[in-house]
Design a protein around this motif. Structure first.
Motif, PDB file in Angstrom:
ATOM      1  N   PRO A  19      -1.549 -13.643   9.638  1.00  0.00           N
ATOM      2  CA  PRO A  19      -2.964 -13.893   9.919  1.00  0.00           C
ATOM      3  C   PRO A  19      -3.575 -14.850   8.894  1.00  0.00           C
ATOM      4  CG  PRO A  19      -2.758 -11.892   8.635  1.00  0.00           C
ATOM      5  CD  PRO A  19      -1.351 -12.414   8.821  1.00  0.00           C
ATOM      6  N   LYS A  20      -4.773 -15.345   9.203  1.00  0.00           N
ATOM      7  CA  LYS A  20      -5.524 -16.122   8.213  1.00  0.00           C
ATOM      8  C   LYS A  20      -6.027 -15.212   7.098  1.00  0.00           C
ATOM      9  CE  LYS A  20      -7.485 -19.472  11.493  1.00  0.00           C
ATOM     10  NZ  LYS A  20      -8.754 -19.862  12.142  1.00  0.00           N
ATOM     11  N   GLY A  21      -6.387 -13.977   7.467  1.00  0.00           N
ATOM     12  CA  GLY A  21      -6.985 -13.051   6.512  1.00  0.00           C
ATOM     13  C   GLY A  21      -5.994 -12.068   5.935  1.00  0.00           C
ATOM     14  N   ARG A  22      -6.436 -10.835   5.774  1.00  0.00           N
ATOM     15  CA  ARG A  22      -5.615  -9.793   5.136  1.00  0.00           C
ATOM     16  C   ARG A  22      -4.599  -9.207   6.124  1.00  0.00           C
ATOM     17  NH1 ARG A  22     -10.185  -5.725   3.899  1.00  0.00           N
ATOM     18  NH2 ARG A  22      -8.592  -4.497   2.822  1.00  0.00           N
ATOM     19  N   THR A  23      -3.506  -8.645   5.554  1.00  0.00           N
ATOM     20  CA  THR A  23      -2.543  -7.870   6.340  1.00  0.00           C
ATOM     21  C   THR A  23      -2.585  -6.425   5.830  1.00  0.00           C
ATOM     22  OG1 THR A  23      -1.098  -9.778   6.666  1.00  0.00           O
ATOM     23  CG2 THR A  23      -0.141  -7.592   7.045  1.00  0.00           C
ATOM     24  N   ILE A  24      -3.027  -5.540   6.693  1.00  0.00           N
ATOM     25  CA  ILE A  24      -3.145  -4.122   6.344  1.00  0.00           C
ATOM     26  C   ILE A  24      -2.054  -3.352   7.079  1.00  0.00           C
ATOM     27  CG2 ILE A  24      -4.680  -2.111   6.316  1.00  0.00           C
ATOM     28  CD1 ILE A  24      -6.034  -4.362   4.934  1.00  0.00           C
ATOM     29  N   VAL A  25      -1.251  -2.593   6.341  1.00  0.00           N
ATOM     30  CA  VAL A  25      -0.192  -1.787   6.949  1.00  0.00           C
ATOM     31  C   VAL A  25      -0.652  -0.328   6.966  1.00  0.00           C
ATOM     32  CG1 VAL A  25       2.191  -0.989   6.754  1.00  0.00           C
ATOM     33  CG2 VAL A  25       1.619  -3.357   6.189  1.00  0.00           C
ATOM     34  N   ILE A  26      -0.669   0.251   8.158  1.00  0.00           N
ATOM     35  CA  ILE A  26      -0.994   1.671   8.292  1.00  0.00           C
ATOM     36  C   ILE A  26       0.139   2.341   9.050  1.00  0.00           C
ATOM     37  CG2 ILE A  26      -3.496   1.313   8.222  1.00  0.00           C
ATOM     38  CD1 ILE A  26      -3.491   1.589  11.297  1.00  0.00           C
ATOM     39  N   GLY A  27       0.194   3.665   9.035  1.00  0.00           N
ATOM     40  CA  GLY A  27       1.248   4.313   9.806  1.00  0.00           C
ATOM     41  C   GLY A  27       1.229   5.814   9.667  1.00  0.00           C
ATOM     42  N   ALA A  28       1.938   6.436  10.587  1.00  0.00           N
ATOM     43  CA  ALA A  28       2.073   7.892  10.564  1.00  0.00           C
ATOM     44  C   ALA A  28       3.333   8.288  11.306  1.00  0.00           C
ATOM     45  CB  ALA A  28       0.850   8.550  11.199  1.00  0.00           C
ATOM     46  N   GLY A  29       4.009   9.302  10.772  1.00  0.00           N
ATOM     47  CA  GLY A  29       5.195   9.823  11.439  1.00  0.00           C
ATOM     48  C   GLY A  29       6.282  10.174  10.450  1.00  0.00           C
ATOM     49  N   LYS A  30       7.302  10.829  10.966  1.00  0.00           N
ATOM     50  CA  LYS A  30       8.391  11.280  10.096  1.00  0.00           C
ATOM     51  C   LYS A  30       9.269  10.118   9.623  1.00  0.00           C
ATOM     52  CE  LYS A  30       9.259  14.735  13.062  1.00  0.00           C
ATOM     53  NZ  LYS A  30       9.844  15.942  13.677  1.00  0.00           N
ATOM     54  N   GLY A  31       9.155   8.956  10.281  1.00  0.00           N
ATOM     55  CA  GLY A  31       9.894   7.786   9.826  1.00  0.00           C
ATOM     56  C   GLY A  31       9.016   6.706   9.230  1.00  0.00           C
TER      57      GLY A  31
ATOM     58  N   PRO B 128       1.305 -11.338   1.267  1.00  0.00           N
ATOM     59  CA  PRO B 128       0.626 -10.191   0.664  1.00  0.00           C
ATOM     60  C   PRO B 128       0.319  -9.109   1.709  1.00  0.00           C
ATOM     61  CG  PRO B 128      -0.882 -12.047   0.887  1.00  0.00           C
ATOM     62  CD  PRO B 128       0.462 -12.547   1.286  1.00  0.00           C
ATOM     63  N   ILE B 129       0.492  -7.863   1.323  1.00  0.00           N
ATOM     64  CA  ILE B 129       0.121  -6.735   2.177  1.00  0.00           C
ATOM     65  C   ILE B 129      -0.483  -5.629   1.323  1.00  0.00           C
ATOM     66  CG2 ILE B 129       1.818  -7.096   4.030  1.00  0.00           C
ATOM     67  CD1 ILE B 129       3.546  -4.927   2.744  1.00  0.00           C
ATOM     68  N   GLU B 130      -1.242  -4.781   1.975  1.00  0.00           N
ATOM     69  CA  GLU B 130      -1.762  -3.560   1.361  1.00  0.00           C
ATOM     70  C   GLU B 130      -1.737  -2.503   2.456  1.00  0.00           C
ATOM     71  OE1 GLU B 130      -6.206  -4.050   0.905  1.00  0.00           O
ATOM     72  OE2 GLU B 130      -5.665  -6.085   1.567  1.00  0.00           O
ATOM     73  N   GLY B 131      -1.753  -1.245   2.080  1.00  0.00           N
ATOM     74  CA  GLY B 131      -1.758  -0.272   3.156  1.00  0.00           C
ATOM     75  C   GLY B 131      -1.507   1.154   2.728  1.00  0.00           C
ATOM     76  N   LEU B 132      -1.420   1.991   3.750  1.00  0.00           N
ATOM     77  CA  LEU B 132      -1.298   3.440   3.561  1.00  0.00           C
ATOM     78  C   LEU B 132      -0.606   4.031   4.780  1.00  0.00           C
ATOM     79  CD1 LEU B 132      -2.301   6.126   2.083  1.00  0.00           C
ATOM     80  CD2 LEU B 132      -4.259   6.006   3.618  1.00  0.00           C
ATOM     81  N   VAL B 133       0.427   4.831   4.557  1.00  0.00           N
ATOM     82  CA  VAL B 133       1.048   5.571   5.661  1.00  0.00           C
ATOM     83  C   VAL B 133       1.186   7.030   5.251  1.00  0.00           C
ATOM     84  CG1 VAL B 133       2.333   3.526   6.434  1.00  0.00           C
ATOM     85  CG2 VAL B 133       3.472   5.230   4.998  1.00  0.00           C
ATOM     86  N   VAL B 134       1.238   7.885   6.254  1.00  0.00           N
ATOM     87  CA  VAL B 134       1.383   9.318   6.008  1.00  0.00           C
ATOM     88  C   VAL B 134       2.668   9.801   6.670  1.00  0.00           C
ATOM     89  CG1 VAL B 134      -0.120   9.858   7.988  1.00  0.00           C
ATOM     90  CG2 VAL B 134       0.317  11.606   6.267  1.00  0.00           C
TER      91      VAL B 134
END
Length: 421
Positions: free
Chosen positions: A35-47, A62-68
């Protein structure tokens, strides 16, 4: 057919199925445009933690993010934060994770990209009660669903209508940013909107469908939940909602692909393989009895398949709880199967969850053969009584036939492999 060690052979089949769903390989093939802007990584699951680690390796930018993910399922990541929470019954950590995910995607622009890493188990890991409901309400719903025997599509239709985050609501919160969902499917039929109750993908099931399922499966849900489900405000976003128009969904791993890899692994070892289906549902013990009848027919009459053969199936069975024993759907399937092949030689089977955990214990499933029930009896265990009490783990533990590979980092549902020699 050369002489084969059945347990080693069946373990190799499981490993081939899991390798086909390896997140680094599959994610590399489905990378979105930068993207032109930010890359946000999110996620959920056993994998999701392993998916995040894989995404970090293959994404050049560049990336930033949060997964559970589930407790014990973490993986080392440098830029994506990993939160662990409870599965299959939600807890406070999951509640906090849901709030943080919703906050992380709010206030984005059309120049930003959200990459959602979704795998099975994400539904329990993302409790986020709808307005007027509590975490206790959502836990009560989850427990009622798990004990109901309802298929996964029915469960997820109900779940998404009592949530602030499921059923596409997380993607709606990210609008106008583009959301690209990379999904590892553990759902019969591979509908990505059903995996983890589709936090970033709207599904077809309506609030009226949810109420019909509650009635059809005789579920007793808290009064506040039923009151909520009877209000139009509970309606989940629909597939044609304009906020989803520019989003992408990619199914990067599934039971079908893993079963094909398992079949290929068998053929490399000189054993023909047949795949019954990648989407078998139903009561685990009944599915086990049917598989046993099929294995007996092959063993005794060489039909409908010629020996030697590996019979494979996938999907997600259900267990209607009748007692408070220890077990899971794979071990319950296999205990019924073992009872069905009692006394037959030349039949060996493994039933296991590809995420490495079956139910609430540390095993993925178990092994069985024609001597299993006899060996259980010698160990002081009545196989039929154990099956009646949902106590399959205890039965297989007594004879040392639990299968414990540990968390695999992926989840494409159950693998059932039956070798008829």
């Amino acid at each position: 057919m050369m002489e084969i060690d059945p347990k080693a052979f069946l373990t190799s089949i499981f490993e081939a199925a899991v390798a086909a769903a390896d997140p680094e390989r599959t994610i590399r093939n489905h990378l979105p445009a930068k993207p032109k802007g930010r890359t946000i990584v999110i996620g959920a699951g056993k994998g999701s933690a392993q998916m995040a680690a894989a995404f970090e390796k293959v994404w050049d930018g560049p990336i930033e993010g949060l997964v559970v993910t589930r407790y014990g399922y973490s993986a080392p990541c440098e830029r994506v934060e990993i939160i662990e929470a409870a599965h299959p019954v939600p807890d406070e950590a999951g509640l906090v994770a849901s709030k943080r995910l919703l906050a992380m995607v709010s206030g984005l622009t059309a120049d930003d990209l959200v990459v959602a890493l979704i795998s099975g188990g994400g539904s329990a890991l993302l409790p986020s009660p709808a307005p007027g409901l509590t975490l206790a309400d959502e836990i009560a719903v989850n427990e009622a669903l798990l004990a109901s025997g309802a298929p996964i599509a029915a469960m997820n239709t109900i779940r998404k209508h009592v949530s602030r985050i499921k059923g596409g609501r997380l993607a709606a919160a990210a609008w106008p940013a583009k959301v690209v969902s990379l999904v590892v499917s553990d759902i019969p039929g591979d509908d990505p909107a059903l995996v983890a109750s589709g936090p970033t993908i709207p599904g077809e099931g309506t609030r009226v469908d949810a109420l019909d399922f509650v009635k059809a499966y005789g579920m007793k849900l808290p009064h506040a939940v039923m009151a909520h489900l009877n209000q139009p405000a509970a309606d989940a976003p629909t597939v044609d909602d304009a906020r989803f128009a520019g989003n992408e969904v990619h199914l990067i791993a599934s039971a079908a692909v893993s079963l094909e890899a398992a079949a290929a692994a068998a053929k490399r070892q000189g054993v023909e393989a047949v795949i019954l289906s990648d989407s078998i549902e139903g009561e685990a013990r009944e599915v086990g009895s049917v598989h046993a009848a099929l294995a007996r027919e092959v063993a005794a009459r060489n039909r409908p398949f010629q020996k030697p053969v590996l019979i494979l199936s996938g999907g997600e069975t259900t267990v209607t709880l009748r007692a408070k024993g220890k077990g899971g759907r794979n071990s319950e399937f296999l205990l019924a199967f073992a009872i069905g092949i009692d006394g037959f030689s030349g039949i060996d089977a493994l039933a296991a969850d590809t995420d490495g955990i079956d139910g609430s214990e540390d095993n993925a499933g178990a092994f069985a053969d024609g001597s299993t029930v006899t060996r259980m009896r010698a160990a002081g265990v009545d196989a039929k009584a154990m099956l009646a009490g949902n106590n399959a783990w205890t039965a297989f533990n007594a004879v040392g036939d639990l299968f414990v590979p540990g968390p695999t980092g992926t989840n494409v549902n159950d693998l059932r492999a039956i070798l008829v020699r």
